[in-house]
Motif scaffolding. Structure first.
Motif, mmCIF file in Angstrom:
data_model
loop_
_atom_site.group_PDB
_atom_site.id
_atom_site.type_symbol
_atom_site.label_atom_id
_atom_site.label_comp_id
_atom_site.label_asym_id
_atom_site.label_seq_id
_atom_site.Cartn_x
_atom_site.Cartn_y
_atom_site.Cartn_z
ATOM 1 N N LEU A 81 24.677 62.283 98.653
ATOM 2 C CA LEU A 81 24.348 63.391 97.754
ATOM 3 C C LEU A 81 23.557 62.901 96.551
ATOM 4 O O LEU A 81 22.603 63.542 96.111
ATOM 5 C CB LEU A 81 25.620 64.094 97.304
ATOM 6 N N GLY A 82 23.927 61.739 96.034
ATOM 7 C CA GLY A 82 23.234 61.194 94.876
ATOM 8 C C GLY A 82 21.758 60.956 95.140
ATOM 9 O O GLY A 82 20.930 61.092 94.229
ATOM 10 N N ALA A 83 21.422 60.624 96.372
ATOM 11 C CA ALA A 83 20.027 60.370 96.718
ATOM 12 C C ALA A 83 19.171 61.622 96.633
ATOM 13 O O ALA A 83 17.936 61.535 96.593
ATOM 14 C CB ALA A 83 19.943 59.775 98.128
ATOM 15 N N THR A 84 19.810 62.798 96.592
ATOM 16 C CA THR A 84 19.044 64.044 96.522
ATOM 17 C C THR A 84 18.807 64.497 95.087
ATOM 18 O O THR A 84 17.993 65.387 94.847
ATOM 19 C CB THR A 84 19.761 65.181 97.279
ATOM 20 N N PHE A 85 19.524 63.918 94.146
ATOM 21 C CA PHE A 85 19.323 64.296 92.754
ATOM 22 C C PHE A 85 17.969 63.777 92.280
ATOM 23 O O PHE A 85 17.548 62.676 92.625
ATOM 24 C CB PHE A 85 20.455 63.768 91.872
ATOM 25 N N GLY A 86 17.299 64.592 91.506
ATOM 26 C CA GLY A 86 15.943 64.254 91.091
ATOM 27 C C GLY A 86 14.897 64.946 91.935
ATOM 28 O O GLY A 86 13.743 65.060 91.524
ATOM 29 N N LYS A 87 15.295 65.396 93.136
ATOM 30 C CA LYS A 87 14.378 66.177 93.956
ATOM 31 C C LYS A 87 14.373 67.621 93.463
ATOM 32 O O LYS A 87 15.344 68.101 92.876
ATOM 33 C CB LYS A 87 14.792 66.139 95.432
ATOM 34 N N THR A 88 13.307 68.331 93.710
ATOM 35 C CA THR A 88 13.198 69.728 93.305
ATOM 36 C C THR A 88 12.553 70.546 94.413
ATOM 37 O O THR A 88 11.976 69.999 95.359
ATOM 38 C CB THR A 88 12.341 69.873 92.028
ATOM 39 N N GLY A 89 12.659 71.857 94.276
ATOM 40 C CA GLY A 89 11.954 72.777 95.163
ATOM 41 C C GLY A 89 12.250 72.540 96.629
ATOM 42 O O GLY A 89 13.389 72.329 97.042
#
Length: 207
Positions: free
Chosen positions: A103-111
């Protein structure tokens, strides 16, 4: 007695929460140092690996959340004493940390990038881990994950399951656990009613 200071963000949940819970349940005195998200850039400069949580044991600063949780679990009587049950506890802790990392690897992604990454997790990885966790629970009597009693494995599972159900993770369905591993929801709700855990969250809500 060692002087303990746990440093982490000022919100319920996250990687320090199992350690906070363990010390609360076990009656272990510690300084619960919480800081706002806006202060992280300064706090991280004081840590060895530019990350939190950290635990000060007197003047010694320790990193790595699972190591911290395991240490305070021992202090709190919430870590198995037998070698095999300790191994099973560590296995569950490691699998739960895999979920944090994914889940942490998805933080910072948008849209669309965020949606695509979270959709993939909700379709494949998360159901795999949740079904595995449910199987561990069922195969060990259905009440606790290891050692036939409350341990830090249960505390970490509780924190992560609450997070997945919270609706705070965009594109992770709030009914994911209910859909793929519903016995985990029953388990999480039972843990929430343990007096020490209920009191911990009631105290935080009123502070």
């Amino acid at each position: 007695m060692n002087k303990l200071k746990l440093t982490y963000f000022d919100f319920p949940g996250g990687r320090a929460e199992p350690a906070r819970l363990a010390m609360h349940i076990g009656g272990v005195p510690f300084e619960d140092y919480r800081f706002s998200l806006g202060d992280f850039s300064e706090v991280r400069k004081t840590t060895p690996l530019n990350q939190v949580p950290t635990l000060h044991v007197n003047d010694l600063q320790i990193t790595q959340s699972d190591a911290i949780t395991r240490y305070v679990g021992k202090l709190s009587g919430l870590y198995p004493e037998g070698d095999l049950q300790a191994l099973l506890c560590d296995e569950v802790m490691g699998a739960l940390e895999d979920i944090n990392v994914k889940l942490g690897a998805t933080f910072g992604k948008t849209g669309d990038d965020l949606k695509s990454a979270r959709d993939a997790l909700a379709t494949d990885a998360l159901p795999t881990y949740l079904r595995w966790l449910q199987h561990q629970l069922e195969s060990r009597g259905g009440e606790f994950l290891v050692d036939n009693r409350l341990t830090i494995a249960d505390l970490k599972a509780f924190v992560i399951l609450r997070w997945l159900n919270s609706g705070k993770l965009d594109h992770i369905p709030m009914d994911l656990i209910e859909t793929v591993a519903p016995k985990l929801n029953n388990y999480m709700n039972r843990l929430a009613k343990i007096p020490a855990i209920a009191q911990y969250y009631a105290s935080y809500a009123s502070s």
